[in-house]
Write a protein that holds these residues in place. Structure first.
Motif, PDB file in Angstrom:
ATOM      1  N   PHE A  98       0.856  -1.194   0.000  1.00 14.88           N
ATOM      2  CA  PHE A  98       0.000   0.000   0.000  1.00 14.88           C
ATOM      3  C   PHE A  98       0.888   1.238   0.000  1.00 14.88           C
ATOM      4  CE2 PHE A  98      -3.605  -2.172   2.680  1.00 14.88           C
ATOM      5  CZ  PHE A  98      -3.733  -3.135   1.687  1.00 14.88           C
ATOM      6  N   LYS A  99       0.647   2.127  -0.956  1.00 11.66           N
ATOM      7  CA  LYS A  99       1.490   3.338  -1.068  1.00 11.66           C
ATOM      8  C   LYS A  99       0.891   4.489  -0.254  1.00 11.66           C
ATOM      9  CE  LYS A  99       4.578   1.721  -3.997  1.00 11.66           C
ATOM     10  NZ  LYS A  99       4.427   0.339  -3.513  1.00 11.66           N
ATOM     11  N   GLN A 133      -9.611   5.444   4.784  1.00 12.33           N
ATOM     12  CA  GLN A 133      -8.494   5.232   5.721  1.00 12.33           C
ATOM     13  C   GLN A 133      -7.979   6.566   6.263  1.00 12.33           C
ATOM     14  OE1 GLN A 133      -5.932   2.945   3.186  1.00 12.33           O
ATOM     15  NE2 GLN A 133      -7.144   1.077   3.408  1.00 12.33           N
ATOM     16  N   THR A 155     -17.294  -2.346   0.303  1.00 11.52           N
ATOM     17  CA  THR A 155     -16.166  -3.233   0.023  1.00 11.52           C
ATOM     18  C   THR A 155     -15.390  -2.687  -1.168  1.00 11.52           C
ATOM     19  OG1 THR A 155     -17.673  -4.968   0.601  1.00 11.52           O
ATOM     20  CG2 THR A 155     -15.571  -5.650  -0.302  1.00 11.52           C
ATOM     21  N   LYS A 176      -2.552 -10.638   7.534  1.00 16.34           N
ATOM     22  CA  LYS A 176      -1.374  -9.996   6.910  1.00 16.34           C
ATOM     23  C   LYS A 176      -0.884  -8.812   7.757  1.00 16.34           C
ATOM     24  CE  LYS A 176      -3.177  -9.036   2.895  1.00 16.34           C
ATOM     25  NZ  LYS A 176      -3.561  -8.568   1.595  1.00 16.34           N
TER      26      LYS A 176
HETATM   27  P1  AMP Z   1     -11.514  -3.762   1.316  1.00 16.38           P
HETATM   28  O1  AMP Z   1     -12.373  -2.545   1.020  1.00 16.38           O
HETATM   29  O2  AMP Z   1     -11.038  -3.777   2.696  1.00 16.38           O
HETATM   30  O3  AMP Z   1     -12.248  -5.020   0.903  1.00 16.38           O
HETATM   31  O4  AMP Z   1     -10.189  -3.660   0.417  1.00 16.38           O
HETATM   32  C1  AMP Z   1     -10.190  -3.901  -0.965  1.00 16.38           C
HETATM   33  C2  AMP Z   1      -8.793  -4.208  -1.490  1.00 16.38           C
HETATM   34  O5  AMP Z   1      -7.994  -3.032  -1.508  1.00 16.38           O
HETATM   35  C3  AMP Z   1      -8.040  -5.239  -0.688  1.00 16.38           C
HETATM   36  O6  AMP Z   1      -7.480  -6.169  -1.607  1.00 16.38           O
HETATM   37  C4  AMP Z   1      -6.948  -4.448   0.016  1.00 16.38           C
HETATM   38  O7  AMP Z   1      -5.787  -5.234   0.207  1.00 16.38           O
HETATM   39  C5  AMP Z   1      -6.702  -3.295  -0.935  1.00 16.38           C
HETATM   40  N1  AMP Z   1      -6.293  -2.047  -0.234  1.00 16.38           N
HETATM   41  C6  AMP Z   1      -6.735  -1.565   0.944  1.00 16.38           C
HETATM   42  N2  AMP Z   1      -6.153  -0.400   1.242  1.00 16.38           N
HETATM   43  C7  AMP Z   1      -5.300  -0.109   0.246  1.00 16.38           C
HETATM   44  C8  AMP Z   1      -4.402   0.980  -0.020  1.00 16.38           C
HETATM   45  N3  AMP Z   1      -4.280   2.006   0.809  1.00 16.38           N
HETATM   46  N4  AMP Z   1      -3.669   0.927  -1.157  1.00 16.38           N
HETATM   47  C9  AMP Z   1      -3.817  -0.111  -2.021  1.00 16.38           C
HETATM   48  N5  AMP Z   1      -4.642  -1.167  -1.830  1.00 16.38           N
HETATM   49  C10 AMP Z   1      -5.388  -1.164  -0.724  1.00 16.38           C
END
Ligand code: AMP
Length: 489
Positions: free
Chosen positions: A21-22, A28, A47, A90
């Motif tokens: 994650f960058k 967030q 999601t 993770k």
């Molecule tokens: P979620 O909304 O929690 O289901 O996340 C969706 C996807 O985005 C998952 O595969 C996470 O690993 C990825 N993800 C979450 N936060 C970040 C971020 N800041 N940068 C890149 N990918 C992300």
């Protein structure tokens, strides 16, 4: 903004780096500082927006890994439980924070053993309530998260949730994540959260900006042809087609299979084992097209869905948000395509208003347009192919009887055979017609209110403008601008 701005523990920051994650996603950015400050939070996020990290990272940052269950995450479905667990595992690995996943349909023994060793429990409401009520487990989590709370209520878990909270400590930090915020959710939040801070991503952000949204206007009888034409045109790597009824899922699976697509259906009443096998085939690419009802697709987590098709418009805006959120995940782009009949234009307008996004109307491509696209694809495919020894030998053999131009024509015809586009040339309504229908539908809106049956009649009569639609279609064909413009896109 960077993740390092949150000043998280080294082990958590390293896990973020490991995940690649960058920078923090919008939810967030807003939620992590509030959770770190110890506030209860109610956040609107669906999601695919990074919500798991939005609650997972800051609660894990505050955990001690002291051998007790410090965090509890309640989720609506087994699939989501597994997905959230994987993600939290993770993040917690480097901090010694173990995760236990708890859901129904599997033996109690192993789950209880796991819970005893875990710092975080991710659970579905039914099994969790069972375990708590039967006193098989006793936990005192300091952090409690309700994830996809609206789905949990839609699935009828309100009583279970309220009951579960009677087993939880009063002193706790509670976080609630929900894609939508209907009254029932706000009421539940009042009961279980203490002076919560709200993270409300603006309406436009609440449906992912990576998702392009289009709709096509078709007559009822044209839906199947329109769907096949659009799949041919868009050529999705992986897509989900949403239907309203199980019956429709079955029928579409047969229809699309007969058209040569790799397709599978997902029903609410499918056995869990069968469901898992089907989902795995979809994830691994054995199946390209999934046909599903809203209920069956709950919690379905596949990251690389390129297109979502709404064969029928969903009944409400919330379902629309849930459906299209199956694409454009994890920073990828996606496309949501909705087929509507003239009678449903007002529903589209309502969804646009509720969701706060604009869906673009488009005209279904003609057979020729799709064929042109396929030819372009074929040309680049041919140009990118390596010449093999076997191919050279094959051409040499063919040259005994045929000249090289005839051989090329024959081979090209053979390749194009699989790319022939079926169905009538023009499907659906043209832009001019759609505009007129929208205008009329919006005008009628006020008139229809409170009229009951009268409104129904009025809607029918606007659908009954088919004759005009047909003449409009001729008009559209003469007016090549709309199609020509799109071709250049
Ligand atoms: P979620 O909304 O929690 O289901 O996340 C969706 C996807 O985005 C998952 O595969 C996470 O690993 C990825 N993800 C979450 N936060 C970040 C971020 N800041 N940068 C890149 N990918 C992300």
């Amino acid at each position: 903004m960077k993740f390092t701005d949150f000043n998280l523990k080294d082990t958590i920051q390293q896990a973020i780096n490991d995940a690649g994650f960058k920078e923090p996603s919008p939810v967030q950015k807003d939620a992590i500082p509030l959770v770190l400050e110890g506030h209860d939070v109610i956040a609107q996020a669906q999601t695919g927006t990074g919500k798991t990290a939005a609650f997972g990272l800051p609660i894990m940052n505050q955990m001690k890994a002291d051998g007790t269950v410090e965090g509890l995450v309640i989720v609506p479905t087994r699939e989501l439980a597994m997905q959230v667990s994987d993600e939290l595992f993770k993040f917690g690995r480097r901090s010694g924070l173990k995760t236990a996943t708890v859901y129904g349909g599997t033996p109690y023994g192993r789950q209880i053993e796991r819970i005893k060793q875990a710092s975080i429990v991710v659970a579905t409401p039914g099994r969790l309530q069972d375990l708590l009520m039967s006193r098989r487990i006793k936990i005192n989590p300091q952090f409690v998260v309700l994830d996809e709370a609206d789905e949990m209520l839609d699935m009828g878990f309100l009583d279970e949730i309220k009951n579960i909270f009677t087993f939880l400590p009063k002193e706790r930090q509670t976080l609630m994540f929900s894609a939508t915020m209907p009254k029932s959710i706000r009421k539940l939040a009042e009961e279980i959260l203490k002076t919560p801070k709200t993270v409300s991503i603006t309406k436009a952000e609440s449906t992912n900006e990576n998702i392009t949204q289009h709709y096509y206007v078709v007559q009822e009888r044209e839906r199947d042809d329109a769907l096949v034409r659009l799949i041919d045109y868009k050529n999705p790597d992986k897509c989900i087609i949403f239907c309203r009824m199980k019956k429709e899922v079955d029928r579409l699976v047969s229809h699309l299979t007969s058209q040569g697509f790799k397709v599978s259906g997902l029903h609410g009443d499918m056995e869990q084992k069968q469901r898992e096998i089907t989902i795995r085939a979809f994830k691994q690419g054995g199946v390209d097209i999934f046909v599903a009802t809203d209920v069956a697709a709950r919690g379905l987590d596949v990251n690389d869905v390129t297109h979502v098709f709404n064969y029928h418009i969903p009944f409400d805006s919330e379902s629309y948000v849930h459906r299209i959120g199956r694409t454009g995940r994890a920073g990828k782009t996606g496309e949501a395509i909705t087929l509507v009949s003239p009678n449903e234009l007002r529903t589209i307008k309502k969804i646009e208003k509720d969701v706060g996004t604009k869906m673009v109307t488009q005209v279904i491509p003609t057979r020729q347009e799709v064929q042109n696209t396929k030819s372009d694809e074929l040309i680049s495919q041919i140009a990118g192919t390596q010449i093999t020894e076997r191919a050279i030998n094959l051409v040499k053999t063919l040259q005994h009887d045929l000249d090289i131009v005839t051989i090329s024509h024959l081979l090209a015809s053979m390749l194009q055979e699989n790319h022939s586009i079926k169905g009538k040339d023009n499907i659906g309504l043209g832009l001019d017609e759609i505009e007129k229908l929208i205008e009329r539908a919006m005008q009628n809106r006020g008139n229809d209110r409170g009229r009951g049956g009268g409104g129904q009649r009025r809607r029918r009569s606007s659908g009954g403008g088919n004759d005009r639609n047909r003449s409009g279609r001729d008009g559209r064909n003469r007016n090549s601008r709309s199609r020509g413009d799109r071709n250049r896109d």
